[in-house]
Design a protein around this motif. Structure first.
Motif, PDB file in Angstrom:
ATOM      1  N   ARG A   1      -2.055   9.068  -2.796  1.00 51.55           N
ATOM      2  CA  ARG A   1      -1.560   7.705  -2.704  1.00 51.55           C
ATOM      3  C   ARG A   1      -0.653   7.363  -3.879  1.00 51.55           C
ATOM      4  NH1 ARG A   1      -7.318   5.002  -2.484  1.00 51.55           N
ATOM      5  NH2 ARG A   1      -7.297   6.242  -4.379  1.00 51.55           N
ATOM      6  N   ASN A   2       0.245   6.417  -3.603  1.00 50.83           N
ATOM      7  CA  ASN A   2       1.043   5.843  -4.675  1.00 50.83           C
ATOM      8  C   ASN A   2       0.850   4.342  -4.559  1.00 50.83           C
ATOM      9  OD1 ASN A   2       2.886   5.062  -6.528  1.00 50.83           O
ATOM     10  ND2 ASN A   2       4.618   6.211  -5.657  1.00 50.83           N
ATOM     11  N   GLY A   3       0.045   3.759  -5.417  1.00 46.68           N
ATOM     12  CA  GLY A   3      -0.357   2.373  -5.217  1.00 46.68           C
ATOM     13  C   GLY A   3      -1.088   2.274  -3.899  1.00 46.68           C
ATOM     14  N   ALA A   4      -0.637   1.354  -3.031  1.00 44.82           N
ATOM     15  CA  ALA A   4      -1.313   1.194  -1.750  1.00 44.82           C
ATOM     16  C   ALA A   4      -0.738   2.128  -0.688  1.00 44.82           C
ATOM     17  CB  ALA A   4      -1.179  -0.262  -1.293  1.00 44.82           C
ATOM     18  N   THR A   5       0.326   2.822  -1.020  1.00 38.91           N
ATOM     19  CA  THR A   5       1.011   3.641  -0.011  1.00 38.91           C
ATOM     20  C   THR A   5       0.409   5.040   0.082  1.00 38.91           C
ATOM     21  OG1 THR A   5       3.019   2.485  -0.687  1.00 38.91           O
ATOM     22  CG2 THR A   5       3.297   4.400   0.763  1.00 38.91           C
ATOM     23  N   ILE A   6       0.187   5.473   1.312  1.00 42.34           N
ATOM     24  CA  ILE A   6      -0.291   6.839   1.527  1.00 42.34           C
ATOM     25  C   ILE A   6       0.919   7.757   1.505  1.00 42.34           C
ATOM     26  CG2 ILE A   6      -1.406   8.395   3.173  1.00 42.34           C
ATOM     27  CD1 ILE A   6      -2.924   5.945   4.254  1.00 42.34           C
TER      28      ILE A   6
ATOM     29  N   ASN B   1       0.735   1.685   4.357  1.00 41.29           N
ATOM     30  CA  ASN B   1      -0.295   1.136   3.477  1.00 41.29           C
ATOM     31  C   ASN B   1      -1.661   1.486   4.039  1.00 41.29           C
ATOM     32  OD1 ASN B   1       1.396   0.033   1.675  1.00 41.29           O
ATOM     33  ND2 ASN B   1       0.993  -2.109   2.225  1.00 41.29           N
ATOM     34  N   ALA B   2      -2.577   1.861   3.138  1.00 42.39           N
ATOM     35  CA  ALA B   2      -3.936   2.141   3.607  1.00 42.39           C
ATOM     36  C   ALA B   2      -4.632   0.803   3.843  1.00 42.39           C
ATOM     37  CB  ALA B   2      -4.686   2.962   2.568  1.00 42.39           C
ATOM     38  N   ASP B   3      -4.482   0.248   5.028  1.00 35.99           N
ATOM     39  CA  ASP B   3      -5.148  -1.027   5.302  1.00 35.99           C
ATOM     40  C   ASP B   3      -5.811  -0.992   6.669  1.00 35.99           C
ATOM     41  OD1 ASP B   3      -3.089  -1.346   7.140  1.00 35.99           O
ATOM     42  OD2 ASP B   3      -1.878  -2.543   5.761  1.00 35.99           O
ATOM     43  N   GLU B   4      -6.424  -2.099   7.023  1.00 37.04           N
ATOM     44  CA  GLU B   4      -7.183  -2.207   8.264  1.00 37.04           C
ATOM     45  C   GLU B   4      -6.333  -1.823   9.486  1.00 37.04           C
ATOM     46  OE1 GLU B   4     -10.456  -3.476   7.819  1.00 37.04           O
ATOM     47  OE2 GLU B   4     -10.879  -3.022   9.928  1.00 37.04           O
ATOM     48  N   ALA B   5      -5.108  -2.353   9.541  1.00 37.09           N
ATOM     49  CA  ALA B   5      -4.254  -2.111  10.716  1.00 37.09           C
ATOM     50  C   ALA B   5      -3.893  -0.626  10.821  1.00 37.09           C
ATOM     51  CB  ALA B   5      -2.986  -2.962  10.618  1.00 37.09           C
ATOM     52  N   THR B   6      -3.589  -0.027   9.676  1.00 33.49           N
ATOM     53  CA  THR B   6      -3.247   1.399   9.679  1.00 33.49           C
ATOM     54  C   THR B   6      -4.447   2.224  10.146  1.00 33.49           C
ATOM     55  OG1 THR B   6      -1.817   0.982   7.784  1.00 33.49           O
ATOM     56  CG2 THR B   6      -2.344   3.273   8.242  1.00 33.49           C
TER      57      THR B   6
END
Ligand SMILES: Cc1cc2nc3c(=O)[nH]c(=O)nc-3n(C[C@H](O)[C@H](O)[C@H](O)COP(=O)(O)OP(=O)(O)OC[C@H]3O[C@@H](n4cnc5c(N)ncnc54)[C@H](O)[C@@H]3O)c2cc1C
Ligand code: FES
Ligand code: FES
Lengths: 335, 203
Positions: free
Chosen positions: A256-261, A289-294
């Motif tokens: 990861r880079n910050g929130a980005t996979i 972004n590693a988030d719920e939607a992803t």
């Protein structure tokens, strides 16, 4: 098949002192059986479903045991017991999902004796096949697990080809997700096979689960530093929290880079005849972004094309949710 | 069947094995295909006559290639404290220690543990009959009901007390997860484990 409580049928036991000695025995005896910890092996023998005349026990070959730093990664000898992997400080720090996968196997006693190599090479647990029924995998011409009345709750939702059995290993998906290399020795030399190519499905060869041809040995597993220390996730769902094989398990690694996979590996076990790497999901995750939607869309994509049998439809939501949870975990661990 | 070539010392060894094997007679049916000297033996395969280190004693014994440790302990060495429940690595009744680690004796060949230290429930008491902390704790807590599962559980508790003296109840549950108790006595078994930890730490 009834449980038989008496002696295992006779065989000749050899305990060669080195790998060359073992390979020689395998070349000499057509039906020789390789023995590591024996925890996959002995059920076959006790049930009389397999009756080799010659058993080659690797136990005396010390060079096959141990966890070593190698280059910028690690090399694990094929004969290393699972409990050594589960308790190894560097493995826990750098490749936590492998330590967790090893710890998820069966029980402490099985892990004290069962080897990583045996866990990787172990045969499927389809009980029709293990019970000695003459199915395709056993050289026959029918699949007993895929008839209108079959009990196939544990069987596959991907990759069926006449046979519907699954890869039962907990360590296999973790090794696929870590880009591990399998070191295979034969009398003509040594070769490295990527974990993802080491396991084969019934469409390639219905009688084998791996590329090993019976005269070869898995001597070591090399884990590159690619995902060392990167965020990792392993989860196994089973009926009881000890002993039971996975209904589905998932292993994932994220850069990861910050929130980005930036990069990801996702592999799922017990849904196909091999640990299944989800390359389409990995491609979709890159740059997101590693988030719920992803996580949700990764889960949906993961089960696209699945073909459930009569009793294993539950594996679809299970696999979808495990993949979603793996991605979601990458989010929660960022803060 | 091949006629075995026996040297004098081998013959004496065999006599010792047979004399020591009185307990084996009742279980002869188990070994009908695998009797002393009756088995074929391919050149280069492992020697059947070996000395095992069990509970600190050297025990000469004749072991078939396919024999499990549970069979050897119970039917050749008379150590029937080790129980056979499932014979399939699925219940824990047969648990013994090999070099201090727990193993299912039903699912390991005796030839796989040659030269290693085997400990069974019979080997726990001290030289003057003192109980091991785990044995004392099981008595104190009345840990088991029918106790068929007890020898196995006890061996896992011994390994736990020795490896990780300050263990928690959760850790004990994890360490004992390779056992089944058909009487469902798990709470009292865990109480025993915790008590064993206390006794071991205070002595
Ligand atoms: C009660 C029970 C529960 C279990 N639960 C689980 C579980 O939850 N998850 C899981 O993943 N596994 C489980 N297993 C399987 C067990 O973990 C594996 O069978 C064990 O790790 C196998 O290792 P082994 O060394 O004992 O294998 P062995 O039985 O010695 O070998 C297994 C197979 O691999 C071959 N082989 C072994 N080593 C090599 C090598 N170096 N080169 C070539 N071929 C080789 C053998 O010929 C054999 O066919 C369970 C087993 C039992 C008995
Ligand atoms: S008898 Fe060995 S585990 Fe059940
Ligand atoms: S006390 Fe009866 S089986 Fe455990």
């Amino acid at each position: 098949m009834p449980v038989i409580n008496d002696m295992i049928p006779e065989f000749d036991l050899f305990q060669p002192a080195d790998v060359d000695g073992a390979l020689e025995l395998l070349a000499k005896h057509d039906d020789a059986w390789v023995l590591a910890g024996g925890l996959d092996t002995f059920d076959w023998f006790k049930d009389r479903a397999k009756r080799p005349d010659v058993v080659v026990d690797l136990g005396a070959i010390d060079q096959l045991r141990g966890i070593r730093e190698q280059g910028d990664g690690y090399e694990i000898g094929a004969l290393t017991p699972l409990s050594d992997i589960e308790n190894h400080e560097a493995i826990k720090a750098k490749f936590p999902m492998l330590a967790q996968a090893a710890q998820a196997v069966a029980t402490p006693q099985v892990r004290n004796q069962g080897t990583l190599g045996g866990n990787i090479v172990q045969d499927t647990r389809c009980w029709y096949y293990r019970g000695g029924w003459p199915c395709y995998r056993a050289g026959g011409n029918i699949c007993y697990a895929d008839t209108p009345t079959s009990m196939n709750r544990e069987h596959c939702i991907f990759g069926a080809s006449r046979c519907v059995a699954v890869s039962p290993s907990d360590s296999a998906p973790a090794l696929v997700a870590l880009d591990a290399m399998m070191v295979v020795r034969s009398r003509s030399g040594e070769r490295e096979v990527p974990a993802a190519d080491f396991f084969i499905g019934p469409s390639t060869d219905i009688t084998r689960m791996t590329v090993l041809n019976g005269r070869e040995l898995l001597v070591a597993i090399r884990i590159p530093s690619t995902f060392a220390g990167a965020h990792q996730y392993f989860e196994k769902v089973r009926d009881r929290n000890a002993w039971d094989f996975p209904l589905v398990n998932v292993a994932a690694a994220f850069k990861r880079n910050g929130a980005t996979i930036e990069d990801a590996r996702v592999a799922v076990g017990a849904v196909a005849p091999y640990p299944m790497r989800l390359e389409a999901v990995e491609a979709q995750l890159r740059g997101k972004n590693a988030d719920e939607a992803t996580g949700k869309s990764a889960g949906e994509l993961a089960i696209k094309g699945a073909k459930p049998l009569r009793h294993n439809g539950y594996k679809l939501p299970l696999m979808r949710n495990l993949v979603m949870r793996a991605v979601r975990d990458a989010q929660s661990a960022q803060a | 069947m091949d006629e075995p070539t026996t040297s004098v010392s081998r013959r004496n060894f065999i006599k010792g094995v047979i004399a020591g094997g009185a307990t084996a007679s009742a279980s002869g049916y188990l070994f009908r295909q695998n009797g002393v000297l009756a088995q074929r033996s391919a050149p280069g395969s492992v020697e059947r006559l070996v000395t095992l280190n069990v509970n600190g004693q050297n025990r000469p014994v004749d072991i078939a290639h396919e024999e499990t440790l549970a069979m050897t302990l119970r039917y050749k060495l008379g150590l029937t404290g080790t129980k056979l429940g499932c014979d399939r690595a699925e219940c824990g009744a047969c648990t013994v220690l090999v070099d201090g680690r727990t193993h299912y004796a039903c699912s390991i060949l005796t030839h796989m543990v040659r030269g290693r230290e085997i400990k069974t429930v019979e080997g726990l008491e001290g030289p003057n009959g003192e109980l091991h902390p785990v044995q004392q704790a099981v008595m104190d807590e009345a840990g088991f009901q029918c106790a068929f599962c007890a020898p196995g559980f006890i061996m896992s508790m011994v390994a736990l007390v020795e490896d990780k003296p300050g263990f928690t109840r959760d850790e004990a549950a994890h360490a004992l997860s390779g056992h089944i108790c058909r009487c469902g006595d798990y709470n009292k078994i865990l109480n025993s484990a915790m008590r064993a930890g206390e006794i071991a730490r205070s002595t």
